[in-house]
Design a protein around this motif. Sequence first.
Motif, PDB file in Angstrom:
ATOM      1  N   TYR A  47      45.308  36.667  34.868  1.00  0.00           N
ATOM      2  CA  TYR A  47      45.349  35.291  35.354  1.00  0.00           C
ATOM      3  C   TYR A  47      45.057  34.316  34.216  1.00  0.00           C
ATOM      4  O   TYR A  47      45.778  33.335  34.022  1.00  0.00           O
ATOM      5  N   ALA A  48      44.014  34.596  33.439  1.00  0.00           N
ATOM      6  CA  ALA A  48      43.636  33.713  32.337  1.00  0.00           C
ATOM      7  C   ALA A  48      44.733  33.664  31.273  1.00  0.00           C
ATOM      8  O   ALA A  48      45.075  32.582  30.771  1.00  0.00           O
ATOM      9  N   LEU A  75      43.826  47.216  43.049  1.00  0.00           N
ATOM     10  CA  LEU A  75      42.865  46.135  43.097  1.00  0.00           C
ATOM     11  C   LEU A  75      41.851  46.330  41.977  1.00  0.00           C
ATOM     12  O   LEU A  75      41.109  47.308  41.962  1.00  0.00           O
ATOM     13  N   ASP A  76      41.854  45.415  41.015  1.00  0.00           N
ATOM     14  CA  ASP A  76      40.954  45.510  39.876  1.00  0.00           C
ATOM     15  C   ASP A  76      40.664  44.097  39.386  1.00  0.00           C
ATOM     16  O   ASP A  76      41.540  43.431  38.825  1.00  0.00           O
ATOM     17  N   ALA A 105      51.415  42.357  47.280  1.00  0.00           N
ATOM     18  CA  ALA A 105      52.801  42.331  46.801  1.00  0.00           C
ATOM     19  C   ALA A 105      53.258  40.895  46.596  1.00  0.00           C
ATOM     20  O   ALA A 105      54.053  40.615  45.694  1.00  0.00           O
ATOM     21  N   ALA A 106      52.747  39.982  47.416  1.00  0.00           N
ATOM     22  CA  ALA A 106      53.132  38.578  47.290  1.00  0.00           C
ATOM     23  C   ALA A 106      52.590  37.974  46.009  1.00  0.00           C
ATOM     24  O   ALA A 106      53.297  37.253  45.307  1.00  0.00           O
ATOM     25  N   LYS A 107      51.324  38.247  45.697  1.00  0.00           N
ATOM     26  CA  LYS A 107      50.729  37.780  44.449  1.00  0.00           C
ATOM     27  C   LYS A 107      49.437  38.540  44.202  1.00  0.00           C
ATOM     28  O   LYS A 107      48.788  38.980  45.145  1.00  0.00           O
ATOM     29  N   PRO A 108      49.047  38.679  42.949  1.00  0.00           N
ATOM     30  CA  PRO A 108      47.779  39.361  42.658  1.00  0.00           C
ATOM     31  C   PRO A 108      46.608  38.561  43.219  1.00  0.00           C
ATOM     32  O   PRO A 108      46.649  37.337  43.257  1.00  0.00           O
ATOM     33  N   ARG A 109      45.582  39.272  43.651  1.00  0.00           N
ATOM     34  CA  ARG A 109      44.405  38.621  44.223  1.00  0.00           C
ATOM     35  C   ARG A 109      43.151  39.335  43.754  1.00  0.00           C
ATOM     36  O   ARG A 109      43.168  40.505  43.419  1.00  0.00           O
ATOM     37  N   SER A 110      42.037  38.587  43.780  1.00  0.00           N
ATOM     38  CA  SER A 110      40.753  39.195  43.473  1.00  0.00           C
ATOM     39  C   SER A 110      40.264  39.946  44.703  1.00  0.00           C
ATOM     40  O   SER A 110      40.769  39.766  45.814  1.00  0.00           O
TER      41      SER A 110
END
Length: 180
Positions: free
Chosen positions: A81-82, A72-73, A36-41
Amino acid sequence: MQRRRSRSNPENASKIPSTPEQVRARAFQRAVKLLAAKPRSVAELRERLLERCSSKAIVETVIARLREYGYLDDERYALGYASAKLRQQPIGRRRLQQSLQLKKVDRAVAEEALDQVFAETPEDELIDRAVGKRVRLRGRPKTRAEAKSLFDHLLRQGFPFELVSEKVRAASRTDLDEVE
């Protein structure tokens, strides 16, 4: 004045989850808060979850559940991100690839995302934007030292050598020719 209780306080020992279900629920809650804070891998989230949870099996279960729910993807994360990075600042493929590597995105997934992003916005356009921004801020290069500074800046931004040399030559050609 009230004092905070430390986590290592024996009074708090009863609050620490003891059953695997409680540990799994707590790990899942932490994962959701992190996302929720930020997208992650996936690898980035796994690393963060293992900081607090010692059971790799529980972490893998939580990650599998998050993938199942669509939270999560890595493919979607790398593409988003890119795209966001290129909207913020004109940078080259190499620098973007390094950023994705730091975010622990799989190399094949990163390459696929980069191919899609650079198909939409070619590096030629991006380097033109980068040169234009630099010229607006510092003016056209008038000396060889200024041209080299621009050249080095563009290389640090991750653009290919041939493209950088071509664009710097074009940006400084008239001014340097007049000086000589």
